[in-house]
Scaffold this motif. Structure first.
Motif, PDB file in Angstrom:
ATOM      1  N   ASP A  61       0.807  -1.222   0.000  1.00  0.00           N
ATOM      2  CA  ASP A  61       0.000   0.000   0.000  1.00  0.00           C
ATOM      3  C   ASP A  61       0.842   1.274   0.000  1.00  0.00           C
ATOM      4  O   ASP A  61       0.461   2.273  -0.617  1.00  0.00           O
ATOM      5  N   GLY A  62       1.981   1.266   0.684  1.00  0.00           N
ATOM      6  CA  GLY A  62       2.818   2.459   0.781  1.00  0.00           C
ATOM      7  C   GLY A  62       3.207   3.030  -0.578  1.00  0.00           C
ATOM      8  O   GLY A  62       2.904   4.185  -0.888  1.00  0.00           O
ATOM      9  N   PRO A  63       3.866   2.225  -1.427  1.00  0.00           N
ATOM     10  CA  PRO A  63       4.262   2.771  -2.732  1.00  0.00           C
ATOM     11  C   PRO A  63       3.070   3.084  -3.634  1.00  0.00           C
ATOM     12  O   PRO A  63       3.108   4.041  -4.407  1.00  0.00           O
ATOM     13  N   ARG A  64       2.020   2.314  -3.519  1.00  0.00           N
ATOM     14  CA  ARG A  64       0.836   2.577  -4.349  1.00  0.00           C
ATOM     15  C   ARG A  64       0.162   3.893  -3.971  1.00  0.00           C
ATOM     16  O   ARG A  64      -0.208   4.678  -4.842  1.00  0.00           O
ATOM     17  N   MET A  65       0.005   4.137  -2.677  1.00  0.00           N
ATOM     18  CA  MET A  65      -0.615   5.391  -2.245  1.00  0.00           C
ATOM     19  C   MET A  65       0.277   6.578  -2.584  1.00  0.00           C
ATOM     20  O   MET A  65      -0.208   7.636  -2.975  1.00  0.00           O
ATOM     21  N   ALA A  66       1.577   6.396  -2.448  1.00  0.00           N
ATOM     22  CA  ALA A  66       2.517   7.474  -2.776  1.00  0.00           C
ATOM     23  C   ALA A  66       2.419   7.828  -4.254  1.00  0.00           C
ATOM     24  O   ALA A  66       2.344   9.011  -4.618  1.00  0.00           O
ATOM     25  N   ALA A  67       2.406   6.817  -5.114  1.00  0.00           N
ATOM     26  CA  ALA A  67       2.309   7.057  -6.560  1.00  0.00           C
ATOM     27  C   ALA A  67       0.961   7.693  -6.906  1.00  0.00           C
ATOM     28  O   ALA A  67       0.891   8.614  -7.733  1.00  0.00           O
ATOM     29  N   PHE A  68      -0.102   7.230  -6.260  1.00  0.00           N
ATOM     30  CA  PHE A  68      -1.435   7.793  -6.486  1.00  0.00           C
ATOM     31  C   PHE A  68      -1.461   9.271  -6.103  1.00  0.00           C
ATOM     32  O   PHE A  68      -1.931  10.114  -6.869  1.00  0.00           O
ATOM     33  N   PHE A 117       6.872   7.822  -0.033  1.00  0.00           N
ATOM     34  CA  PHE A 117       6.379   9.114  -0.521  1.00  0.00           C
ATOM     35  C   PHE A 117       7.539   9.988  -1.000  1.00  0.00           C
ATOM     36  O   PHE A 117       7.440  10.648  -2.032  1.00  0.00           O
ATOM     37  N   LEU A 118       8.631   9.988  -0.260  1.00  0.00           N
ATOM     38  CA  LEU A 118       9.808  10.750  -0.693  1.00  0.00           C
ATOM     39  C   LEU A 118      10.285  10.259  -2.056  1.00  0.00           C
ATOM     40  O   LEU A 118      10.571  11.053  -2.946  1.00  0.00           O
ATOM     41  N   ARG A 119      10.355   8.945  -2.211  1.00  0.00           N
ATOM     42  CA  ARG A 119      10.777   8.365  -3.486  1.00  0.00           C
ATOM     43  C   ARG A 119       9.824   8.775  -4.611  1.00  0.00           C
ATOM     44  O   ARG A 119      10.268   9.151  -5.701  1.00  0.00           O
ATOM     45  N   ALA A 120       8.534   8.699  -4.353  1.00  0.00           N
ATOM     46  CA  ALA A 120       7.536   9.053  -5.385  1.00  0.00           C
ATOM     47  C   ALA A 120       7.686  10.506  -5.823  1.00  0.00           C
ATOM     48  O   ALA A 120       7.500  10.827  -6.998  1.00  0.00           O
ATOM     49  N   PHE A 121       8.029  11.372  -4.885  1.00  0.00           N
ATOM     50  CA  PHE A 121       8.185  12.798  -5.190  1.00  0.00           C
ATOM     51  C   PHE A 121       9.630  13.169  -5.550  1.00  0.00           C
ATOM     52  O   PHE A 121       9.984  14.343  -5.575  1.00  0.00           O
ATOM     53  N   ASP A 122      10.448  12.152  -5.810  1.00  0.00           N
ATOM     54  CA  ASP A 122      11.850  12.359  -6.214  1.00  0.00           C
ATOM     55  C   ASP A 122      12.644  13.167  -5.195  1.00  0.00           C
ATOM     56  O   ASP A 122      13.441  14.035  -5.554  1.00  0.00           O
ATOM     57  N   ARG A 123      12.421  12.880  -3.942  1.00  0.00           N
ATOM     58  CA  ARG A 123      13.162  13.541  -2.861  1.00  0.00           C
ATOM     59  C   ARG A 123      14.057  12.516  -2.175  1.00  0.00           C
ATOM     60  O   ARG A 123      13.720  11.335  -2.073  1.00  0.00           O
ATOM     61  N   LEU A 124      15.179  12.962  -1.676  1.00  0.00           N
ATOM     62  CA  LEU A 124      16.104  12.092  -0.967  1.00  0.00           C
ATOM     63  C   LEU A 124      15.581  11.808   0.440  1.00  0.00           C
ATOM     64  O   LEU A 124      14.942  12.666   1.058  1.00  0.00           O
ATOM     65  N   ILE A 125      15.896  10.635   0.953  1.00  0.00           N
ATOM     66  CA  ILE A 125      15.463  10.267   2.294  1.00  0.00           C
ATOM     67  C   ILE A 125      16.010  11.244   3.333  1.00  0.00           C
ATOM     68  O   ILE A 125      15.399  11.477   4.379  1.00  0.00           O
ATOM     69  N   GLU A 126      17.132  11.873   3.036  1.00  0.00           N
ATOM     70  CA  GLU A 126      17.720  12.858   3.951  1.00  0.00           C
ATOM     71  C   GLU A 126      16.829  14.087   4.125  1.00  0.00           C
ATOM     72  O   GLU A 126      17.013  14.851   5.071  1.00  0.00           O
ATOM     73  N   SER A 153       3.643  24.093   2.153  1.00  0.00           N
ATOM     74  CA  SER A 153       2.979  22.798   2.275  1.00  0.00           C
ATOM     75  C   SER A 153       3.865  21.842   3.068  1.00  0.00           C
ATOM     76  O   SER A 153       5.088  21.922   3.021  1.00  0.00           O
ATOM     77  N   ALA A 154       3.211  20.956   3.809  1.00  0.00           N
ATOM     78  CA  ALA A 154       3.936  19.996   4.641  1.00  0.00           C
ATOM     79  C   ALA A 154       3.207  18.665   4.631  1.00  0.00           C
ATOM     80  O   ALA A 154       1.971  18.622   4.649  1.00  0.00           O
ATOM     81  N   MET A 155       3.986  17.584   4.598  1.00  0.00           N
ATOM     82  CA  MET A 155       3.436  16.233   4.702  1.00  0.00           C
ATOM     83  C   MET A 155       3.982  15.627   5.990  1.00  0.00           C
ATOM     84  O   MET A 155       5.195  15.596   6.200  1.00  0.00           O
ATOM     85  N   ILE A 156       3.063  15.167   6.849  1.00  0.00           N
ATOM     86  CA  ILE A 156       3.441  14.668   8.161  1.00  0.00           C
ATOM     87  C   ILE A 156       2.957  13.222   8.307  1.00  0.00           C
ATOM     88  O   ILE A 156       1.782  12.922   8.070  1.00  0.00           O
ATOM     89  N   PHE A 157       3.853  12.343   8.731  1.00  0.00           N
ATOM     90  CA  PHE A 157       3.588  10.908   8.877  1.00  0.00           C
ATOM     91  C   PHE A 157       3.442  10.590  10.350  1.00  0.00           C
ATOM     92  O   PHE A 157       4.387  10.764  11.132  1.00  0.00           O
ATOM     93  N   ILE A 158       2.250  10.122  10.727  1.00  0.00           N
ATOM     94  CA  ILE A 158       1.931   9.958  12.138  1.00  0.00           C
ATOM     95  C   ILE A 158       1.114   8.698  12.390  1.00  0.00           C
ATOM     96  O   ILE A 158       0.899   7.886  11.492  1.00  0.00           O
TER      97      ILE A 158
END
Length: 168
Positions: free
Chosen positions: A33-40, A66-75, A104-109
């Protein structure tokens, strides 16, 4: 205007009872679900300016998709200790600490904090935000510190079973 994306971590594993709660990994469904929701979501929104996560393994692993989907580094992921099973006040405190230059901010909780906070902030009555559920909220403010005084409007609410991810 500020835009807030709140993400509940994907489904975690309870397979190894010797692990501390904060060290539990994602299970098979969470890894699906993680990569699918991120891509969606990448097809629906612009890349958030900042990504913030609870330090638990399951939230960090979800954020990584989500970082990967948005082409952002894990750092680029900021970890915030008070989000680990944080309540509404902890979540809001983290939001208020976001640098004003970010629109804008994305928060994982975690739950129940995410569900309680979304309902409190928006006036919605969502019973339970499921794992890997995402809520987008528009805030009528230019100042994250003024979130409590801002008018908050739910933009969307997506979750894996409610979205046909197979067509994405």
């Amino acid at each position: 205007m500020k835009t807030l994306y709140l993400v509940r971590h994907a489904k975690s594993s309870w397979k190894d009872p010797s692990l501390r709660d904060r060290d539990r990994p994602l299970n098979k469904r969470g890894k699906r679900d993680g990569p699918r929701m991120a891509a969606f979501l990448k097809e629906k929104i612009n890349c958030p300016d900042v990504f913030i996560s609870s330090p638990s393994r399951r939230t960090r692993d979800t954020a990584a998709y989500f970082l990967r989907a948005f082409d952002r580094l894990i750092e680029a992921l900021e970890l915030e200790e008070e989000l680990y099973h944080g309540d509404e006040q902890d979540i809001e405190s983290t939001i208020q600490s976001i640098d004003e230059r970010h629109d804008s901010a994305m928060i994982f909780i975690h739950n129940p904090g995410i569900t309680d906070y979304v309902n409190e902030l928006t006036g919605e009555e969502i019973f339970n935000i499921p794992t890997c559920g995402v809520v987008g909220i528009q805030l009528d403010t230019q100042d994250w510190n003024q979130i409590r005084q801002a008018q908050a409007k739910k933009l969307f609410y997506y979750y894996p079973k409610g979205v046909d991810l197979h067509t994405q």
